[in-house]
Motif scaffolding. Structure first.
Motif, PDB file in Angstrom:
ATOM      1  N   ALA A  17      35.061 -34.965  28.768  1.00 18.30           N
ATOM      2  CA  ALA A  17      35.942 -35.944  28.876  1.00 18.30           C
ATOM      3  C   ALA A  17      36.833 -35.207  28.947  1.00 18.30           C
ATOM      4  N   PHE A  18      37.472 -34.238  28.006  1.00 17.42           N
ATOM      5  CA  PHE A  18      38.612 -33.136  27.605  1.00 17.42           C
ATOM      6  C   PHE A  18      39.445 -32.540  28.804  1.00 17.42           C
ATOM      7  N   ILE A  19      38.954 -32.961  29.479  1.00 16.68           N
ATOM      8  CA  ILE A  19      39.129 -31.808  31.313  1.00 16.68           C
ATOM      9  C   ILE A  19      39.789 -33.460  32.287  1.00 16.68           C
ATOM     10  N   SER A  20      40.944 -33.234  32.410  1.00 10.98           N
ATOM     11  CA  SER A  20      41.150 -34.065  33.788  1.00 10.98           C
ATOM     12  C   SER A  20      40.326 -33.855  34.916  1.00 10.98           C
ATOM     13  N   ASP A  21      40.671 -34.448  35.828  1.00 12.59           N
ATOM     14  CA  ASP A  21      40.680 -34.187  37.395  1.00 12.59           C
ATOM     15  C   ASP A  21      41.505 -33.475  37.941  1.00 12.59           C
ATOM     16  N   ALA A  22      42.509 -33.640  37.544  1.00 14.65           N
ATOM     17  CA  ALA A  22      44.152 -33.113  37.867  1.00 14.65           C
ATOM     18  C   ALA A  22      43.945 -31.608  37.118  1.00 14.65           C
ATOM     19  N   ASP A  23      43.604 -31.400  35.957  1.00 14.02           N
ATOM     20  CA  ASP A  23      43.358 -30.082  34.983  1.00 14.02           C
ATOM     21  C   ASP A  23      42.008 -29.196  36.049  1.00 14.02           C
ATOM     22  N   TYR A  24      41.330 -30.083  35.911  1.00 11.54           N
ATOM     23  CA  TYR A  24      39.903 -29.655  36.790  1.00 11.54           C
ATOM     24  C   TYR A  24      40.168 -28.680  37.520  1.00 11.54           C
ATOM     25  N   LYS A  25      40.938 -29.341  38.965  1.00 10.81           N
ATOM     26  CA  LYS A  25      41.561 -28.117  40.018  1.00 10.81           C
ATOM     27  C   LYS A  25      42.303 -28.061  40.088  1.00 10.81           C
ATOM     28  N   GLN A  26      43.935 -27.637  38.997  1.00 10.94           N
ATOM     29  CA  GLN A  26      44.438 -26.526  39.104  1.00 10.94           C
ATOM     30  C   GLN A  26      43.632 -25.341  38.582  1.00 10.94           C
ATOM     31  N   LEU A  27      43.011 -25.780  37.099  1.00  8.35           N
ATOM     32  CA  LEU A  27      42.135 -24.798  36.916  1.00  8.35           C
ATOM     33  C   LEU A  27      40.558 -23.823  37.937  1.00  8.35           C
ATOM     34  N   LEU A  28      40.556 -24.354  38.663  1.00 11.30           N
ATOM     35  CA  LEU A  28      39.818 -24.233  39.106  1.00 11.30           C
ATOM     36  C   LEU A  28      39.750 -23.683  40.921  1.00 11.30           C
ATOM     37  N   ALA A  29      41.957 -23.846  40.839  1.00  8.55           N
ATOM     38  CA  ALA A  29      42.558 -23.051  41.914  1.00  8.55           C
ATOM     39  C   ALA A  29      42.887 -21.663  41.402  1.00  8.55           C
ATOM     40  N   ASN A  30      43.349 -21.926  40.399  1.00 12.62           N
ATOM     41  CA  ASN A  30      43.740 -20.565  39.667  1.00 12.62           C
ATOM     42  C   ASN A  30      42.072 -19.896  39.684  1.00 12.62           C
ATOM     43  N   PRO A  67      50.382 -20.502  33.601  1.00  9.60           N
ATOM     44  CA  PRO A  67      50.344 -20.743  32.164  1.00  9.60           C
ATOM     45  C   PRO A  67      49.107 -21.287  32.469  1.00  9.60           C
ATOM     46  N   PRO A  68      49.375 -21.998  30.842  1.00  8.03           N
ATOM     47  CA  PRO A  68      47.608 -22.386  30.210  1.00  8.03           C
ATOM     48  C   PRO A  68      48.167 -24.034  31.158  1.00  8.03           C
ATOM     49  N   VAL A  69      46.809 -24.134  31.646  1.00  9.74           N
ATOM     50  CA  VAL A  69      46.609 -25.689  32.006  1.00  9.74           C
ATOM     51  C   VAL A  69      45.700 -26.405  31.849  1.00  9.74           C
ATOM     52  N   ILE A  70      45.250 -26.645  30.326  1.00  5.82           N
ATOM     53  CA  ILE A  70      45.099 -27.071  29.353  1.00  5.82           C
ATOM     54  C   ILE A  70      45.224 -26.212  27.433  1.00  5.82           C
ATOM     55  N   LYS A  71      45.884 -26.919  26.972  1.00  2.00           N
ATOM     56  CA  LYS A  71      45.571 -26.541  25.196  1.00  2.00           C
ATOM     57  C   LYS A  71      44.468 -27.707  24.828  1.00  2.00           C
ATOM     58  N   LEU A  72      43.494 -27.313  24.598  1.00  2.00           N
ATOM     59  CA  LEU A  72      42.197 -27.824  23.887  1.00  2.00           C
ATOM     60  C   LEU A  72      42.335 -27.392  22.295  1.00  2.00           C
ATOM     61  N   PHE A  73      41.678 -28.339  21.545  1.00  2.00           N
ATOM     62  CA  PHE A  73      42.112 -27.973  20.070  1.00  2.00           C
ATOM     63  C   PHE A  73      41.088 -28.920  18.954  1.00  2.00           C
ATOM     64  N   LEU A  98      44.023 -21.945  24.863  1.00  2.00           N
ATOM     65  CA  LEU A  98      44.624 -21.842  25.933  1.00  2.00           C
ATOM     66  C   LEU A  98      43.890 -21.832  27.195  1.00  2.00           C
ATOM     67  N   LEU A  99      43.156 -22.727  28.207  1.00  2.00           N
ATOM     68  CA  LEU A  99      42.557 -22.305  29.296  1.00  2.00           C
ATOM     69  C   LEU A  99      43.728 -22.090  30.932  1.00  2.00           C
ATOM     70  N   THR A 100      43.186 -21.289  31.458  1.00  2.00           N
ATOM     71  CA  THR A 100      43.861 -20.914  32.764  1.00  2.00           C
ATOM     72  C   THR A 100      43.442 -21.351  33.841  1.00  2.00           C
ATOM     73  N   GLU A 101      41.517 -20.625  34.069  1.00  2.00           N
ATOM     74  CA  GLU A 101      40.981 -20.924  35.385  1.00  2.00           C
ATOM     75  C   GLU A 101      39.572 -21.151  34.494  1.00  2.00           C
ATOM     76  N   ALA A 119      52.729 -25.885  29.297  1.00  2.00           N
ATOM     77  CA  ALA A 119      53.034 -24.741  29.119  1.00  2.00           C
ATOM     78  C   ALA A 119      54.847 -24.229  29.441  1.00  2.00           C
ATOM     79  N   ASP A 120      55.301 -23.152  28.793  1.00  2.00           N
ATOM     80  CA  ASP A 120      56.412 -22.545  29.397  1.00  2.00           C
ATOM     81  C   ASP A 120      56.460 -21.434  29.692  1.00  2.00           C
ATOM     82  N   LYS A 121      55.279 -20.833  29.430  1.00  2.00           N
ATOM     83  CA  LYS A 121      55.763 -19.426  29.770  1.00  2.00           C
ATOM     84  C   LYS A 121      54.241 -18.818  30.177  1.00  2.00           C
ATOM     85  N   PRO A 122      53.803 -17.957  31.278  1.00  2.00           N
ATOM     86  CA  PRO A 122      52.443 -17.363  31.138  1.00  2.00           C
ATOM     87  C   PRO A 122      51.611 -16.745  30.228  1.00  2.00           C
ATOM     88  N   LEU A 123      50.007 -16.901  30.201  1.00  2.00           N
ATOM     89  CA  LEU A 123      48.977 -16.755  29.309  1.00  2.00           C
ATOM     90  C   LEU A 123      50.332 -15.528  28.372  1.00  2.00           C
TER      91      LEU A 123
END
Length: 115
Positions: A5-18, A31-37, A46-49, A98-102
């Motif tokens: 549930a903590f990964i939205s459709d948009a985040d999932y699509k970007q993570l998978l594209a990466n 850059p990280p797509v999502i920050k989880l804590f 910080l997840l990128t793909e 995110a404002d910089k690469p991983l």
């Protein structure tokens, strides 16, 4: 595997594209797509793909609160089962942008000992 549930459709699509870019041989440093804590523990991710061949496997910068953040893989199903001291689940940081690469986050985290 059902998407946590903590990964939205948009985040999932970007993570998978990466993940598809990496699997295709591209050398990327997005850059990280999502920050989880964990709200009641000291862990941060910080997840990128996501691996397109194993959609339960994500890659990013992982910090379990032990002063040694590292780049690596994590299973989304494991993150979905993580609970802190008060039993609270992992959450998405909705204020993170995110404002910089991983690699820049990783360098800074190694220097500071935390994300």
């Amino acid at each position: 595997m059902a998407r946590p549930a903590f990964i939205s459709d948009a985040d999932y699509k970007q993570l998978l594209a990466n993940g598809h870019r990496t699997a295709g041989g591209d050398s990327i440093d997005p850059p990280p797509v999502i920050k989880l804590f964990t709200p009641d523990a000291n862990a941060t991710w910080l997840l990128t793909e996501i691996d397109p061949d194993d959609e339960d496997l994500a890659f990013g910068l992982c910090d379990l609160g032990l002063s040694c953040p590292e780049l690596g893989s994590v299973r989304l199903s494991e993150l979905a089962s993580v609970r802190g001291r008060l039993g609270l689940p992992v959450e998405k940081d909705i204020h993170f942008t995110a404002d910089k690469p991983l690699s820049a986050y990783a360098k800074e985290a190694r220097r500071k000992g935390c994300i």
